[in-house]
Design an enzyme around this catalytic site. Structure first.
Site, PDB file in Angstrom:
ATOM      1  N   SER A   1      10.885  -6.608   0.547  1.00  0.00           N
ATOM      2  CA  SER A   1      11.345  -7.922   0.091  1.00  0.00           C
ATOM      3  C   SER A   1      12.862  -7.924  -0.066  1.00  0.00           C
ATOM      4  CB  SER A   1      10.693  -8.274  -1.241  1.00  0.00           C
ATOM      5  OG  SER A   1      11.353  -9.402  -1.782  1.00  0.00           O
TER       6      SER A   1
ATOM      7  N   HIS B   1      10.312  -9.332   4.392  1.00  0.00           N
ATOM      8  CA  HIS B   1       9.732 -10.348   3.508  1.00  0.00           C
ATOM      9  C   HIS B   1      10.860 -11.181   2.887  1.00  0.00           C
ATOM     10  CE1 HIS B   1       6.405 -11.820   0.964  1.00  0.00           C
ATOM     11  NE2 HIS B   1       7.285 -11.841  -0.031  1.00  0.00           N
TER      12      HIS B   1
ATOM     13  N   MET C   1      12.180 -19.788  -3.030  1.00  0.00           N
ATOM     14  CA  MET C   1      11.761 -20.388  -4.311  1.00  0.00           C
ATOM     15  C   MET C   1      12.529 -21.681  -4.538  1.00  0.00           C
ATOM     16  SD  MET C   1      11.687 -17.008  -6.692  1.00  0.00           S
ATOM     17  CE  MET C   1      11.121 -15.415  -6.047  1.00  0.00           C
TER      18      MET C   1
ATOM     19  N   HIS D   1       7.738 -16.172   2.634  1.00  0.00           N
ATOM     20  CA  HIS D   1       6.834 -16.501   1.518  1.00  0.00           C
ATOM     21  C   HIS D   1       7.385 -17.719   0.794  1.00  0.00           C
ATOM     22  CE1 HIS D   1       5.144 -14.917  -2.622  1.00  0.00           C
ATOM     23  NE2 HIS D   1       4.554 -16.036  -2.231  1.00  0.00           N
TER      24      HIS D   1
ATOM     25  N   GLY E   1       8.138 -15.340  -8.855  1.00  0.00           N
ATOM     26  CA  GLY E   1       9.384 -15.850  -9.422  1.00  0.00           C
ATOM     27  C   GLY E   1      10.486 -14.790  -9.482  1.00  0.00           C
TER      28      GLY E   1
ATOM     29  N   GLY F   1      11.544 -10.350  -8.972  1.00  0.00           N
ATOM     30  CA  GLY F   1      11.222  -8.979  -8.583  1.00  0.00           C
ATOM     31  C   GLY F   1      11.125  -8.104  -9.818  1.00  0.00           C
ATOM     32  N   GLY F   2      10.640  -6.893  -9.622  1.00  0.00           N
ATOM     33  CA  GLY F   2      10.663  -5.897 -10.688  1.00  0.00           C
ATOM     34  C   GLY F   2       9.622  -6.056 -11.776  1.00  0.00           C
TER      35      GLY F   2
ATOM     36  N   ASP G   1       1.730  -8.436  -2.957  1.00  0.00           N
ATOM     37  CA  ASP G   1       3.142  -8.657  -3.293  1.00  0.00           C
ATOM     38  C   ASP G   1       3.328  -8.656  -4.806  1.00  0.00           C
ATOM     39  OD1 ASP G   1       5.772  -9.528  -3.414  1.00  0.00           O
ATOM     40  OD2 ASP G   1       5.374 -11.518  -2.571  1.00  0.00           O
ATOM     41  N   GLY G   2       4.147  -7.714  -5.279  1.00  0.00           N
ATOM     42  CA  GLY G   2       4.507  -7.682  -6.686  1.00  0.00           C
ATOM     43  C   GLY G   2       4.162  -6.361  -7.352  1.00  0.00           C
ATOM     44  N   GLY G   3       5.181  -5.610  -7.732  1.00  0.00           N
ATOM     45  CA  GLY G   3       4.961  -4.369  -8.469  1.00  0.00           C
ATOM     46  C   GLY G   3       4.422  -3.217  -7.636  1.00  0.00           C
TER      47      GLY G   3
ATOM     48  N   SER H   1      11.939  -4.041  -5.342  1.00  0.00           N
ATOM     49  CA  SER H   1      12.712  -3.093  -6.149  1.00  0.00           C
ATOM     50  C   SER H   1      12.414  -1.638  -5.786  1.00  0.00           C
ATOM     51  CB  SER H   1      12.479  -3.353  -7.638  1.00  0.00           C
ATOM     52  OG  SER H   1      11.104  -3.486  -7.913  1.00  0.00           O
TER      53      SER H   1
HETATM   54  C1  DX5 Z   1       8.003 -12.269  -6.469  1.00  0.00           C
HETATM   55  C2  DX5 Z   1       8.242 -12.152  -4.987  1.00  0.00           C
HETATM   56  C3  DX5 Z   1       8.162 -10.765  -4.503  1.00  0.00           C
HETATM   57  C4  DX5 Z   1       9.169  -9.823  -5.124  1.00  0.00           C
HETATM   58  C5  DX5 Z   1       8.546  -8.492  -5.238  1.00  0.00           C
HETATM   59  O1  DX5 Z   1       7.950 -13.584  -6.828  1.00  0.00           O
HETATM   60  O2  DX5 Z   1       7.295 -12.922  -4.267  1.00  0.00           O
HETATM   61  O3  DX5 Z   1       8.210 -10.689  -3.090  1.00  0.00           O
HETATM   62  O4  DX5 Z   1      10.359  -9.720  -4.406  1.00  0.00           O
HETATM   63  O5  DX5 Z   1       9.413  -7.634  -5.927  1.00  0.00           O
HETATM   64  P1  DX5 Z   1       8.912  -6.235  -6.515  1.00  0.00           P
HETATM   65  O6  DX5 Z   1       8.450  -5.394  -5.379  1.00  0.00           O
HETATM   66  O7  DX5 Z   1      10.172  -5.707  -7.154  1.00  0.00           O
HETATM   67  O8  DX5 Z   1       7.821  -6.508  -7.502  1.00  0.00           O
HETATM   68 ZN    ZN Z   2       7.111 -12.558  -2.040  1.00  0.00          ZN
END
Ligand code: DX5
Ligand code: ZN
Length: 229
Positions: A11, A36, A40, A69, A149, A151-152, A178-180, A201
């Site tokens: 991402s 990715h 938003m 996305h 919304g 990252g991280g 996607d996410g974490g 991240s």
């Molecule tokens: C969150 C995004 C993700 C985000 C993931 O709203 O859709 O794509 O960048 O970030 P990590 O991998 O740090 O959770």
């Molecule tokens: Zn995403």
């Protein structure tokens, strides 16, 4: 091994936006399969990121497919803009589509705009049933493992049941998570049936980016082999 290939989709949300072209080149050299791109709108999610002009700028320098996305309330309004900007995969959120017929309208609009692959995404608290009626019409289901919304955030393991439910129904398209995602959470995603792994991240924050992506790939392959053993 059966099913769609394992793909790593870093991402760009976690990259250095002041050096976008260099960051794209760096993550591609490190082994990214897709890129990715998190869009938003400040309405669907409480954050604002990038729009079609920046996607177009990324497409100009990228050599890997753009996995866009859309975390926006009006995907229909912007479908043509993102298609023209160079989105290869274009994913909308089912929560904004209302009914199944609303979702079908978005899918048709995306295909009409010429995107190669259409995806639908589910927030962590959206039941998988919301996408079952039109599962055969999408190329990808994006199962969010955090509330979108930022990252991280911390991975939510309870969403893995949705991935299993989709594979149990015989869904053979891409399932993206996607996410974490990191070296501790990715194995469980792969084991459940995920084949596209988004990480922001964990990849851009790594001191060894190629090693991290290689590690993800190996972890996914191992978990998938174990699941099929
Ligand atoms: C969150 C995004 C993700 C985000 C993931 O709203 O859709 O794509 O960048 O970030 P990590 O991998 O740090 O959770
Ligand atoms: Zn995403």
């Amino acid at each position: 091994m059966q099913g769609p290939p394992n793909l790593i989709s870093p991402s760009l949300l976690s990259c250095d936006f002041a050096r976008l072209a260099e960051e794209v080149a760096r993550v591609e050299r490190a082994g990214a399969d897709w890129l990715h791109v998190d869009v938003m709108d400040g309405h669907f999610v409480p954050n604002l990121t990038i729009g079609p002009p920046v996607v177009e700028a990324i497409a100009k320098v990228a050599t890997r497919p753009l996995d866009v996305h859309l975390m926006i309330t009006e995907p229909l309004k912007y479908a043509a803009h993102f298609a023209k900007a160079g989105a290869h995969v274009l994913t909308f959120h089912v929560e904004v589509a209302g009914s199944a017929s609303g979702a079908r309208e978005v899918i048709r609009a995306f295909r009409g705009a010429g995107v190669a692959q259409v995806g639908v995404s589910l927030n962590p608290d959206t039941p998988v049933e919301r996408v079952l009626d039109f599962l055969g019409e999408v190329d990808l289901v994006l199962v969010m493992s955090v509330f979108p919304g930022f990252g991280g955030q911390k991975f939510m393991p309870e969403v893995l049941a949705k991935v299993r439910a989709l594979r149990d129904r015989g869904y053979t398209g891409h399932i993206e998570m996607d996410g974490g995602l990191n070296d501790k959470t990715l194995g469980a995603c792969a084991e459940a049936g995920t084949n596209v792994f988004v990480a922001g991240s964990a990849i851009f924050g790594a001191s060894d980016m190629p090693g991290t992506i290689r590690g993800f790939r190996e972890c996914a392959a191992r978990a998938r082999a174990a699941a099929h053993a």
